[in-house]
Design a protein around this motif. Structure first.
Motif, PDB file in Angstrom:
ATOM      1  N   LYS A 177      -4.003   6.419 -12.177  1.00 50.58           N
ATOM      2  CA  LYS A 177      -4.069   7.485 -13.175  1.00 50.58           C
ATOM      3  C   LYS A 177      -3.081   8.605 -12.833  1.00 50.58           C
ATOM      4  O   LYS A 177      -2.930   8.966 -11.672  1.00 50.58           O
ATOM      5  N   GLY A 178      -2.401   9.115 -13.833  1.00 50.60           N
ATOM      6  CA  GLY A 178      -1.490  10.231 -13.606  1.00 50.60           C
ATOM      7  C   GLY A 178      -0.101   9.794 -13.165  1.00 50.60           C
ATOM      8  O   GLY A 178       0.769  10.626 -12.925  1.00 50.60           O
ATOM      9  N   CYS A 179       0.109   8.474 -13.048  1.00 51.53           N
ATOM     10  CA  CYS A 179       1.413   7.977 -12.598  1.00 51.53           C
ATOM     11  C   CYS A 179       2.505   8.318 -13.608  1.00 51.53           C
ATOM     12  O   CYS A 179       2.296   8.267 -14.820  1.00 51.53           O
ATOM     13  N   LYS A 180       3.661   8.665 -13.098  1.00 50.67           N
ATOM     14  CA  LYS A 180       4.830   8.926 -13.941  1.00 50.67           C
ATOM     15  C   LYS A 180       5.810   7.783 -13.735  1.00 50.67           C
ATOM     16  O   LYS A 180       5.836   7.162 -12.672  1.00 50.67           O
ATOM     17  N   SER A 181       6.644   7.611 -14.722  1.00 51.30           N
ATOM     18  CA  SER A 181       7.695   6.620 -14.605  1.00 51.30           C
ATOM     19  C   SER A 181       8.570   6.909 -13.378  1.00 51.30           C
ATOM     20  O   SER A 181       8.997   6.003 -12.669  1.00 51.30           O
ATOM     21  N   ALA A 182       8.810   8.201 -13.139  1.00 54.64           N
ATOM     22  CA  ALA A 182       9.650   8.601 -12.000  1.00 54.64           C
ATOM     23  C   ALA A 182       9.044   8.139 -10.672  1.00 54.64           C
ATOM     24  O   ALA A 182       9.778   7.846  -9.727  1.00 54.64           O
ATOM     25  N   ASP A 183       7.706   8.078 -10.590  1.00 54.50           N
ATOM     26  CA  ASP A 183       7.047   7.607  -9.359  1.00 54.50           C
ATOM     27  C   ASP A 183       7.413   6.141  -9.124  1.00 54.50           C
ATOM     28  O   ASP A 183       7.733   5.739  -8.000  1.00 54.50           O
ATOM     29  N   VAL A 184       7.336   5.347 -10.186  1.00 56.03           N
ATOM     30  CA  VAL A 184       7.645   3.912 -10.053  1.00 56.03           C
ATOM     31  C   VAL A 184       9.117   3.751  -9.642  1.00 56.03           C
ATOM     32  O   VAL A 184       9.438   2.974  -8.737  1.00 56.03           O
ATOM     33  N   GLY A 222       0.809  -1.219   0.000  1.00 56.65           N
ATOM     34  CA  GLY A 222       0.000   0.000   0.000  1.00 56.65           C
ATOM     35  C   GLY A 222       0.843   1.270   0.000  1.00 56.65           C
ATOM     36  O   GLY A 222       0.324   2.368  -0.167  1.00 56.65           O
ATOM     37  N   GLU A 223       2.167   1.124   0.150  1.00 59.48           N
ATOM     38  CA  GLU A 223       3.066   2.295   0.119  1.00 59.48           C
ATOM     39  C   GLU A 223       2.927   2.980  -1.238  1.00 59.48           C
ATOM     40  O   GLU A 223       2.856   2.327  -2.278  1.00 59.48           O
ATOM     41  N   LYS A 224       2.918   4.311  -1.218  1.00 63.80           N
ATOM     42  CA  LYS A 224       2.578   5.028  -2.443  1.00 63.80           C
ATOM     43  C   LYS A 224       3.522   6.200  -2.682  1.00 63.80           C
ATOM     44  O   LYS A 224       3.830   6.932  -1.748  1.00 63.80           O
ATOM     45  N   ILE A 225       3.986   6.341  -3.911  1.00 61.80           N
ATOM     46  CA  ILE A 225       4.685   7.573  -4.303  1.00 61.80           C
ATOM     47  C   ILE A 225       4.037   8.044  -5.600  1.00 61.80           C
ATOM     48  O   ILE A 225       4.023   7.312  -6.604  1.00 61.80           O
ATOM     49  N   GLY A 226       3.484   9.258  -5.579  1.00 65.54           N
ATOM     50  CA  GLY A 226       2.752   9.745  -6.762  1.00 65.54           C
ATOM     51  C   GLY A 226       1.663   8.747  -7.107  1.00 65.54           C
ATOM     52  O   GLY A 226       0.852   8.371  -6.270  1.00 65.54           O
ATOM     53  N   GLY A 227       1.692   8.270  -8.350  1.00 62.16           N
ATOM     54  CA  GLY A 227       0.659   7.318  -8.773  1.00 62.16           C
ATOM     55  C   GLY A 227       1.111   5.868  -8.722  1.00 62.16           C
ATOM     56  O   GLY A 227       0.442   4.988  -9.249  1.00 62.16           O
TER      57      GLY A 227
END
Ligand code: EPU
Length: 292
Positions: free
Chosen positions: A259-266, A239-244
Protein backbone atom coordinates in the motif's frame (compact mmCIF):
# COMPACT_ATOMS: atom_id res chain seq x y z
CA UNK A 1 -8.17 22.11 -31.18
CA UNK A 2 -9.32 18.63 -30.36
CA UNK A 3 -7.39 16.33 -32.68
CA UNK A 4 -9.82 13.51 -31.91
CA UNK A 5 -12.96 15.43 -32.96
CA UNK A 6 -15.61 13.00 -34.14
CA UNK A 7 -14.20 10.16 -32.03
CA UNK A 8 -15.63 11.38 -28.71
CA UNK A 9 -17.30 8.08 -27.87
CA UNK A 10 -13.93 6.32 -27.80
CA UNK A 11 -11.73 9.00 -26.21
CA UNK A 12 -11.00 9.93 -22.60
CA UNK A 13 -8.82 12.89 -21.67
CA UNK A 14 -6.40 12.79 -18.70
CA UNK A 15 -7.12 9.19 -17.90
CA UNK A 16 -5.52 7.58 -14.80
CA UNK A 17 -3.40 4.69 -16.06
CA UNK A 18 -3.38 3.04 -12.63
CA UNK A 19 -6.88 1.79 -13.47
CA UNK A 20 -5.47 -0.07 -16.48
CA UNK A 21 -2.37 -1.76 -15.12
CA UNK A 22 -1.86 -4.74 -12.85
CA UNK A 23 0.45 -2.74 -10.65
CA UNK A 24 -2.27 -0.10 -10.28
CA UNK A 25 0.44 2.54 -10.35
CA UNK A 26 1.25 5.53 -12.52
CA UNK A 27 -0.13 8.92 -13.53
CA UNK A 28 -2.57 9.93 -16.25
CA UNK A 29 -2.34 9.41 -19.98
CA UNK A 30 -3.06 12.61 -21.90
CA UNK A 31 -5.51 10.59 -23.94
CA UNK A 32 -6.87 7.07 -23.66
CA UNK A 33 -8.51 5.91 -26.85
CA UNK A 34 -10.49 2.69 -27.16
CA UNK A 35 -11.33 2.09 -30.83
CA UNK A 36 -13.76 -0.73 -31.52
CA UNK A 37 -13.65 -0.77 -35.31
CA UNK A 38 -10.89 -0.88 -37.91
CA UNK A 39 -12.07 2.45 -39.33
CA UNK A 40 -11.87 4.15 -35.93
CA UNK A 41 -8.39 2.78 -35.35
CA UNK A 42 -7.28 4.01 -38.78
CA UNK A 43 -8.55 7.50 -38.00
CA UNK A 44 -6.88 7.53 -34.58
CA UNK A 45 -3.51 6.46 -35.98
CA UNK A 46 -3.64 8.92 -38.87
CA UNK A 47 -4.54 11.82 -36.56
CA UNK A 48 -1.70 10.93 -34.19
CA UNK A 49 0.71 10.57 -37.10
CA UNK A 50 -0.29 13.89 -38.69
CA UNK A 51 -0.05 15.69 -35.35
CA UNK A 52 3.22 14.11 -34.24
CA UNK A 53 1.49 12.69 -31.20
CA UNK A 54 3.33 9.82 -29.53
CA UNK A 55 1.30 6.66 -29.25
CA UNK A 56 1.44 3.65 -26.94
CA UNK A 57 -0.55 0.47 -27.40
CA UNK A 58 -2.01 -0.97 -24.22
CA UNK A 59 -2.99 -4.60 -23.81
CA UNK A 60 -3.89 -6.00 -20.44
CA UNK A 61 -1.42 -3.82 -18.55
CA UNK A 62 -0.02 -6.92 -16.90
CA UNK A 63 3.61 -6.50 -17.97
CA UNK A 64 3.73 -2.75 -17.66
CA UNK A 65 4.91 -0.06 -15.25
CA UNK A 66 3.61 3.45 -15.90
CA UNK A 67 5.61 6.32 -14.39
CA UNK A 68 4.12 8.61 -11.74
CA UNK A 69 4.15 11.48 -14.25
CA UNK A 70 1.88 9.52 -16.58
CA UNK A 71 2.09 9.15 -20.35
CA UNK A 72 2.32 11.97 -22.85
CA UNK A 73 0.31 11.53 -26.02
CA UNK A 74 -2.18 8.80 -26.77
CA UNK A 75 -2.63 5.38 -25.22
CA UNK A 76 -4.67 3.11 -27.48
CA UNK A 77 -6.53 0.09 -26.17
CA UNK A 78 -8.33 -2.09 -28.69
CA UNK A 79 -11.69 -3.55 -27.77
CA UNK A 80 -15.19 -4.39 -28.93
CA UNK A 81 -16.54 -6.85 -31.46
CA UNK A 82 -13.88 -6.40 -34.18
CA UNK A 83 -10.78 -6.89 -32.05
CA UNK A 84 -12.38 -9.07 -29.40
CA UNK A 85 -13.62 -11.97 -31.49
CA UNK A 86 -12.09 -15.37 -32.20
CA UNK A 87 -13.00 -18.39 -34.27
CA UNK A 88 -11.85 -22.01 -34.34
CA UNK A 89 -11.92 -23.82 -37.70
CA UNK A 90 -10.64 -27.36 -37.30
CA UNK A 91 -7.15 -26.81 -35.88
CA UNK A 92 -6.86 -23.18 -36.96
CA UNK A 93 -7.62 -20.40 -34.50
CA UNK A 94 -8.14 -16.88 -35.79
CA UNK A 95 -8.27 -14.26 -33.08
CA UNK A 96 -8.46 -10.53 -32.54
CA UNK A 97 -5.69 -8.80 -30.60
CA UNK A 98 -7.92 -7.76 -27.69
CA UNK A 99 -8.96 -11.33 -26.82
CA UNK A 100 -7.83 -12.53 -23.41
CA UNK A 101 -5.06 -15.12 -23.67
CA UNK A 102 -6.42 -17.21 -20.79
CA UNK A 103 -9.83 -17.35 -22.45
CA UNK A 104 -8.20 -18.97 -25.48
CA UNK A 105 -6.15 -21.34 -23.31
CA UNK A 106 -9.41 -22.57 -21.77
CA UNK A 107 -11.41 -22.70 -25.00
CA UNK A 108 -8.74 -24.57 -26.96
CA UNK A 109 -8.24 -27.12 -24.17
CA UNK A 110 -12.01 -27.71 -24.02
CA UNK A 111 -12.01 -28.35 -27.77
CA UNK A 112 -9.13 -30.79 -27.47
CA UNK A 113 -6.71 -28.50 -29.29
CA UNK A 114 -3.15 -28.38 -28.04
CA UNK A 115 -0.54 -25.62 -28.30
CA UNK A 116 -1.70 -23.01 -25.84
CA UNK A 117 -1.95 -25.11 -22.65
CA UNK A 118 1.64 -24.26 -21.73
CA UNK A 119 0.59 -20.60 -21.46
CA UNK A 120 -1.80 -21.25 -18.58
CA UNK A 121 -1.64 -18.53 -15.97
CA UNK A 122 0.09 -15.92 -18.14
CA UNK A 123 -2.08 -12.81 -18.09
CA UNK A 124 -2.40 -10.71 -21.22
CA UNK A 125 -4.23 -9.98 -24.43
CA UNK A 126 -3.30 -11.81 -27.61
CA UNK A 127 -1.78 -8.62 -29.02
CA UNK A 128 0.55 -8.20 -26.05
CA UNK A 129 1.35 -11.89 -25.82
CA UNK A 130 2.30 -12.07 -29.52
CA UNK A 131 4.33 -8.86 -29.45
CA UNK A 132 6.58 -10.15 -26.65
CA UNK A 133 6.27 -13.86 -27.41
CA UNK A 134 4.82 -14.56 -23.99
CA UNK A 135 5.81 -17.84 -22.44
CA UNK A 136 7.70 -19.60 -19.72
CA UNK A 137 9.52 -22.84 -19.10
CA UNK A 138 6.71 -24.89 -20.67
CA UNK A 139 6.51 -23.11 -24.03
CA UNK A 140 5.71 -19.83 -25.75
CA UNK A 141 2.95 -18.45 -27.96
CA UNK A 142 5.25 -18.00 -30.97
CA UNK A 143 5.35 -21.75 -31.48
CA UNK A 144 1.63 -21.73 -32.39
CA UNK A 145 1.32 -18.41 -34.22
CA UNK A 146 1.45 -18.71 -38.02
CA UNK A 147 0.68 -15.14 -39.01
CA UNK A 148 -0.26 -11.76 -37.60
CA UNK A 149 -2.41 -8.98 -38.98
CA UNK A 150 -0.97 -5.54 -38.31
CA UNK A 151 -1.67 -1.88 -39.05
CA UNK A 152 0.89 0.84 -39.67
CA UNK A 153 0.62 4.51 -38.67
CA UNK A 154 -0.95 5.40 -42.00
CA UNK A 155 -3.77 2.97 -41.34
CA UNK A 156 -2.66 0.38 -43.91
CA UNK A 157 -3.24 -3.26 -42.99
CA UNK A 158 -0.68 -6.00 -43.64
CA UNK A 159 -0.20 -9.63 -42.87
CA UNK A 160 3.12 -11.06 -41.76
CA UNK A 161 3.50 -14.82 -41.78
CA UNK A 162 6.17 -17.38 -40.99
CA UNK A 163 8.94 -17.75 -42.09
CA UNK A 164 9.26 -13.92 -42.33
CA UNK A 165 7.62 -13.75 -38.91
CA UNK A 166 10.24 -14.82 -36.39
CA UNK A 167 9.79 -15.38 -32.67
CA UNK A 168 12.64 -15.39 -30.22
CA UNK A 169 12.97 -15.37 -26.44
CA UNK A 170 10.38 -12.78 -25.29
CA UNK A 171 10.38 -11.02 -28.65
CA UNK A 172 8.97 -11.06 -32.16
CA UNK A 173 10.11 -9.19 -35.27
CA UNK A 174 6.92 -7.15 -35.54
CA UNK A 175 7.62 -3.48 -36.15
CA UNK A 176 4.19 -2.28 -37.30
CA UNK A 177 2.41 0.02 -34.88
CA UNK A 178 -0.55 -2.13 -33.96
CA UNK A 179 -1.18 -5.89 -33.92
CA UNK A 180 -4.79 -6.42 -34.99
CA UNK A 181 -4.96 -10.18 -34.62
CA UNK A 182 -3.25 -13.51 -35.15
CA UNK A 183 -3.80 -16.88 -36.76
CA UNK A 184 -2.60 -19.95 -34.90
CA UNK A 185 -2.10 -23.57 -35.81
CA UNK A 186 -3.10 -25.89 -33.00
CA UNK A 187 -2.78 -29.67 -32.72
CA UNK A 188 -5.45 -32.23 -32.04
CA UNK A 189 -5.15 -33.61 -28.54
CA UNK A 190 -7.05 -35.18 -25.69
CA UNK A 191 -8.99 -32.59 -23.64
CA UNK A 192 -8.32 -34.51 -20.40
CA UNK A 193 -4.58 -34.64 -21.03
CA UNK A 194 -4.48 -30.98 -21.99
CA UNK A 195 -6.41 -30.04 -18.87
CA UNK A 196 -3.95 -32.03 -16.78
CA UNK A 197 -1.10 -30.01 -18.30
CA UNK A 198 -2.91 -26.73 -17.56
CA UNK A 199 -3.33 -27.79 -13.94
CA UNK A 200 0.34 -28.76 -13.65
CA UNK A 201 1.47 -25.41 -15.03
CA UNK A 202 -0.82 -23.60 -12.59
CA UNK A 203 0.43 -25.60 -9.61
CA UNK A 204 4.05 -24.92 -10.60
CA UNK A 205 3.36 -21.20 -10.85
CA UNK A 206 1.42 -21.07 -7.62
CA UNK A 207 4.26 -22.75 -5.80
CA UNK A 208 7.04 -20.62 -7.25
CA UNK A 209 5.54 -17.18 -7.93
CA UNK A 210 3.84 -14.58 -5.68
CA UNK A 211 0.53 -14.78 -7.55
CA UNK A 212 -1.44 -13.54 -4.55
CA UNK A 213 0.35 -10.19 -4.51
CA UNK A 214 0.26 -7.22 -6.84
CA UNK A 215 3.00 -7.77 -9.44
CA UNK A 216 3.81 -7.49 -13.14
CA UNK A 217 5.30 -10.94 -13.70
CA UNK A 218 9.04 -11.28 -14.12
CA UNK A 219 10.78 -7.91 -14.09
CA UNK A 220 13.92 -8.97 -15.97
CA UNK A 221 14.58 -11.27 -18.89
CA UNK A 222 16.66 -14.31 -18.14
CA UNK A 223 20.19 -13.61 -19.39
CA UNK A 224 21.30 -16.30 -21.83
CA UNK A 225 21.79 -19.56 -19.94
CA UNK A 226 21.09 -17.94 -16.56
CA UNK A 227 18.08 -17.26 -14.37
CA UNK A 228 17.53 -13.63 -13.39
CA UNK A 229 15.59 -14.80 -10.31
CA UNK A 230 18.43 -17.02 -9.15
CA UNK A 231 21.01 -14.22 -9.64
CA UNK A 232 18.94 -11.71 -7.66
CA UNK A 233 18.39 -14.32 -4.98
CA UNK A 234 22.12 -15.08 -4.77
CA UNK A 235 22.79 -11.36 -4.49
CA UNK A 236 20.83 -11.49 -1.23
CA UNK A 237 18.16 -9.12 -2.46
CA UNK A 238 15.02 -11.05 -1.52
CA UNK A 239 12.94 -8.84 0.77
CA UNK A 240 14.89 -5.72 -0.28
CA UNK A 241 12.56 -2.75 -0.06
CA UNK A 242 12.36 0.80 -1.38
CA UNK A 243 9.24 2.71 -0.34
CA UNK A 244 6.37 0.35 -1.05
CA UNK A 245 8.23 -1.83 -3.57
CA UNK A 246 9.65 -5.15 -2.34
CA UNK A 247 11.67 -7.92 -3.99
CA UNK A 248 9.42 -10.96 -3.57
CA UNK A 249 10.54 -13.53 -1.00
CA UNK A 250 8.95 -16.22 -3.15
CA UNK A 251 10.62 -15.42 -6.48
CA UNK A 252 13.36 -12.81 -6.66
CA UNK A 253 12.54 -11.77 -10.24
CA UNK A 254 9.20 -10.39 -9.04
CA UNK A 255 8.73 -6.99 -7.44
CA UNK A 256 5.58 -6.90 -5.37
CA UNK A 257 4.00 -3.71 -4.09
CA UNK A 258 2.56 -2.67 -0.76
CA UNK A 259 0.00 0.00 0.00
CA UNK A 260 1.22 3.50 -0.79
CA UNK A 261 3.78 2.28 -3.34
CA UNK A 262 4.78 4.74 -6.04
CA UNK A 263 5.99 3.93 -9.48
CA UNK A 264 9.25 5.67 -8.55
CA UNK A 265 9.77 3.10 -5.75
CA UNK A 266 9.58 0.23 -8.25
CA UNK A 267 11.94 2.04 -10.63
CA UNK A 268 14.46 2.74 -7.87
CA UNK A 269 14.35 -0.91 -6.77
CA UNK A 270 14.87 -2.05 -10.36
CA UNK A 271 17.99 0.13 -10.60
CA UNK A 272 19.30 -1.12 -7.29
CA UNK A 273 18.91 -4.74 -8.40
CA UNK A 274 20.62 -4.02 -11.73
CA UNK A 275 23.56 -2.34 -10.00
CA UNK A 276 24.04 -5.07 -7.41
CA UNK A 277 23.83 -7.91 -9.95
CA UNK A 278 26.27 -6.09 -12.23
CA UNK A 279 28.65 -5.51 -9.35
CA UNK A 280 28.56 -9.09 -8.07
CA UNK A 281 28.22 -11.17 -11.24
CA UNK A 282 29.09 -8.73 -14.05
CA UNK A 283 25.70 -9.45 -15.64
CA UNK A 284 23.49 -6.68 -17.04
CA UNK A 285 19.88 -7.51 -16.36
CA UNK A 286 17.59 -6.39 -19.15
CA UNK A 287 13.99 -5.43 -18.46
CA UNK A 288 11.25 -7.79 -19.42
CA UNK A 289 8.47 -5.45 -18.34
CA UNK A 290 7.75 -2.30 -20.29
CA UNK A 291 8.15 1.04 -18.60
CA UNK A 292 6.21 4.03 -19.94
N1 EPU B 1 15.39 -19.35 -8.53
C1 EPU B 1 16.05 -19.03 -7.36
N2 EPU B 1 15.56 -17.99 -6.62
C2 EPU B 1 14.47 -17.29 -6.95
C3 EPU B 1 13.81 -17.62 -8.15
C4 EPU B 1 14.28 -18.67 -8.92
O1 EPU B 1 17.03 -19.63 -7.01
O2 EPU B 1 14.10 -16.36 -6.23
C5 EPU B 1 15.88 -20.48 -9.32
C6 EPU B 1 14.88 -21.60 -9.34
O3 EPU B 1 15.05 -22.44 -8.25
C7 EPU B 1 15.20 -22.28 -10.66
C8 EPU B 1 15.68 -21.14 -11.54
O4 EPU B 1 16.01 -20.08 -10.66
O5 EPU B 1 16.25 -23.20 -10.49
C9 EPU B 1 14.66 -20.73 -12.57
O6 EPU B 1 13.45 -20.31 -11.93
P1 EPU B 1 11.99 -20.58 -12.52
O7 EPU B 1 11.85 -22.00 -12.89
O8 EPU B 1 11.00 -19.99 -11.59
O9 EPU B 1 11.92 -19.86 -13.85
P2 EPU B 1 12.34 -18.43 -14.25
O10 EPU B 1 13.41 -18.58 -15.25
O11 EPU B 1 12.61 -17.57 -13.08
C10 EPU B 1 10.65 -18.30 -16.23
C11 EPU B 1 9.93 -17.13 -16.83
C12 EPU B 1 8.61 -16.89 -16.10
C13 EPU B 1 7.79 -18.15 -16.12
C14 EPU B 1 8.59 -19.26 -15.47
C15 EPU B 1 7.85 -20.58 -15.46
C16 EPU B 1 11.43 -15.40 -17.67
C17 EPU B 1 12.25 -14.23 -17.31
N3 EPU B 1 10.77 -15.95 -16.68
O12 EPU B 1 11.02 -17.89 -14.91
O13 EPU B 1 7.94 -15.88 -16.79
O14 EPU B 1 6.58 -17.94 -15.43
O15 EPU B 1 9.83 -19.43 -16.18
O16 EPU B 1 7.44 -20.91 -16.72
O17 EPU B 1 11.36 -15.79 -18.84
C18 EPU B 1 7.15 -13.68 -16.98
O18 EPU B 1 7.46 -13.78 -18.15
O19 EPU B 1 6.65 -12.65 -16.49
C19 EPU B 1 7.42 -14.81 -16.13
C20 EPU B 1 7.17 -14.79 -14.84
Amino acid sequence: MNIFAGLESTVKKNCPMADYTWYRLGGCADWLICPTTTAQLQTVLKRCYENDMPIHILGNGSNLLVGDAGVRGAVVKLGGETFGKYEFKRTTLTTGAAVDLQKLVQESVKKGLGGLESLAGIPGTIGGAVKMNAGGRFGDIGTSVQSVQVMDMEGDIFEKAKPELVFDYRQANITASVILGATMDLMEGDPQELLKMVKEVWIYKKNTQPLDMRNAGCIFKNPRGLSAGALIDRAGLKGEKIGGAVVSEKHANFIVTEKGCKSADVKALIEKIQQKVKELFDVELELEIEIW
